[in-house]
Structure formats: structure tokens, C-alpha cells
Write an enzyme that holds these catalytic residues in place. Structure first.
Site, PDB file in Angstrom:
ATOM      1  N   GLU A  16       0.792  -1.209  -0.012  1.00  0.00           N
ATOM      2  CA  GLU A  16       0.278  -0.052   0.327  1.00  0.00           C
ATOM      3  C   GLU A  16       0.428   1.517   0.182  1.00  0.00           C
ATOM      4  OE1 GLU A  16      -2.801  -0.153  -0.738  1.00  0.00           O
ATOM      5  OE2 GLU A  16      -2.888  -2.172  -0.362  1.00  0.00           O
ATOM      6  N   ASP A  17       2.217   1.280  -0.085  1.00  0.00           N
ATOM      7  CA  ASP A  17       3.175   2.188   0.187  1.00  0.00           C
ATOM      8  C   ASP A  17       2.615   3.584   0.758  1.00  0.00           C
ATOM      9  OD1 ASP A  17       5.051   3.694  -0.865  1.00  0.00           O
ATOM     10  OD2 ASP A  17       3.422   5.019  -2.346  1.00  0.00           O
TER      11      ASP A  17
END
Length: 200
Positions: free
Chosen positions: A112-113
Site C-alpha cells: 500500500e506504499d
């Protein structure tokens, strides 16, 4: 009311989908609840990031009240719009509730960075049938787009496959399908208009 803190140092045996898995895991393994509403609804795609089968961790189809879906994130990796949740008292979001080992938390954040400022943790309360689960982790976009951006075909297919295989309600599935279709149609029309402007 279920609480994620209650999961520390034990496996919740109340969920049939987790009962077989619990025999393979140490009872002392820490777990956390995770609500997926986008591509992570698809256990096959989630396995690609987490490195092990994830269908074994599915609790069930969950409903998040007071939010709606929107494609308010531009993914630099996929170069298209990706799903986000925004607060809306008159709406709801369906998705998949997982009960994941805490050792997979960093891999999920990487997907999900989180470190790059893509998505952030958000704690929510969801319902699975008549059961309520609080302090459930989900992810929301940090810097939201002002307008929705259409997803590409690959991302759309993963999201819809997850919605179908995990058993989201038929009404919600078709709402999601048509929402994606409308965004992609508007994008095609927009691209066509820009081509006409350059050649006209």
C-alpha cells in the site's frame, strides 16, 4: 463486540474459515484484522504481495458503514486510478475481512506504499453478518485526487474478480461494475475530444 486487541497471542477459533489454519499456526501468533475493499479482496493477488496463501485467513464478507468508494488515487506503479474510501454518512462499502498474522503487516504496508505516502492506516468498525469488529485496519489515500481517475483493465479485473469470488452482494458488485465502466467511458471520450482538438 470483537476488538483487534483481543487477537493478541491467540487465533480466533470462532470462524470456521480459520479453524483448519489455526491447527497449523502456533496459538501464540499475534494476529490483526484487515478490511480489504480493492484489489486485496482477491486472495490470489494478495498472495502475490504477502508471499503465502491468504484465502485461509478470510473471515468473511464485511460491510463498512459511513464510507463510499472512489478512485481518488493515482498509482504510479499501475499508472491508473485505484480505489480509496471517503467518509459519507449515507453510503457503505463492502469488502473482505481478513485475520492476518502480524508478521505480514510490513508486507501489507509495502503493498500500500505507506512509507512513500500512498496510503495510510485507518481504523474502522465493520460487520460480518451479525458480528461487529472494531479497530479493524484498512487503508485510505493520503493525498486524494480532486476528481476520480479511471482504473485500467487489469486493476478493474482484479477488483471485480475479488468481489465475485469472495461473495460480495450482487447489488454491490453491479454497482461497482457500472461505476468502473462509467469512469472508463468518460476517460475514452475525454481522450477522443483531446485528439480532435489537436487535429481540428
Amino acid at each position: 463486540m470483537q476488538n483487534s486487541q483481543q487477537l493478541q497471542n491467540r487465533i480466533p477459533n470462532s470462524h470456521p474459515t480459520l479453524s483448519d489454519r489455526s491447527e497449523q499456526l502456533e496459538l501464540s501468533e499475534s494476529m490483526f484484522y484487515y478490511f480489504a475493499y480493492g484489489s486485496c479482496m482477491c486472495p490470489v493477488d494478495l498472495r502475490r504481495s504477502l508471499g503465502e496463501p491468504t484465502h485461509l485467513y478470510v473471515v468473511g464478507v464485511a460491510r463498512l458503514n459511513g464510507y463510499r468508494l472512489g478512485f481518488y488515487y493515482h498509482s504510479p506503479h499501475r499508472d491508473c486510478g485505484c480505489l480509496d474510501i471517503v467518509q459519507d454518512a449515507n453510503s457503505y462499502v463492502e469488502g473482505v475481512l481478513y485475520c492476518l498474522p502480524s508478521r505480514l503487516s510490513d508486507r501489507l504496508d509495502l503493498r500500500e506504499d505507506v512509507s512513500g505516502g500512498g496510503y495510510q492506516h485507518e481504523l474502522v468498525t465493520v460487520k460480518v453478518g451479525k458480528n461487529i469488529y472494531s479497530n479493524v485496519r484498512t487503508y485510505s489515500v493520503v493525498n486524494k485526487l480532486t476528481r476520480e481517475l479511471a482504473p485500467n483493465d487489469w486493476y478493474s479485473s482484479v477488483v471485480l474478480r475479488g468481489a465475485s469470488t469472495c461473495g460480495l452482494t450482487e447489488r454491490y458488485f453491479w454497482q461497482l461494475f457500472y461505476h468502473i465502466y462509467q469512469l472508463q467511458l468518460l476517460q475514452v471520450k475525454g481522450n477522443g475530444n483531446r485528439v480532435q482538438e489537436r487535429t481540428g
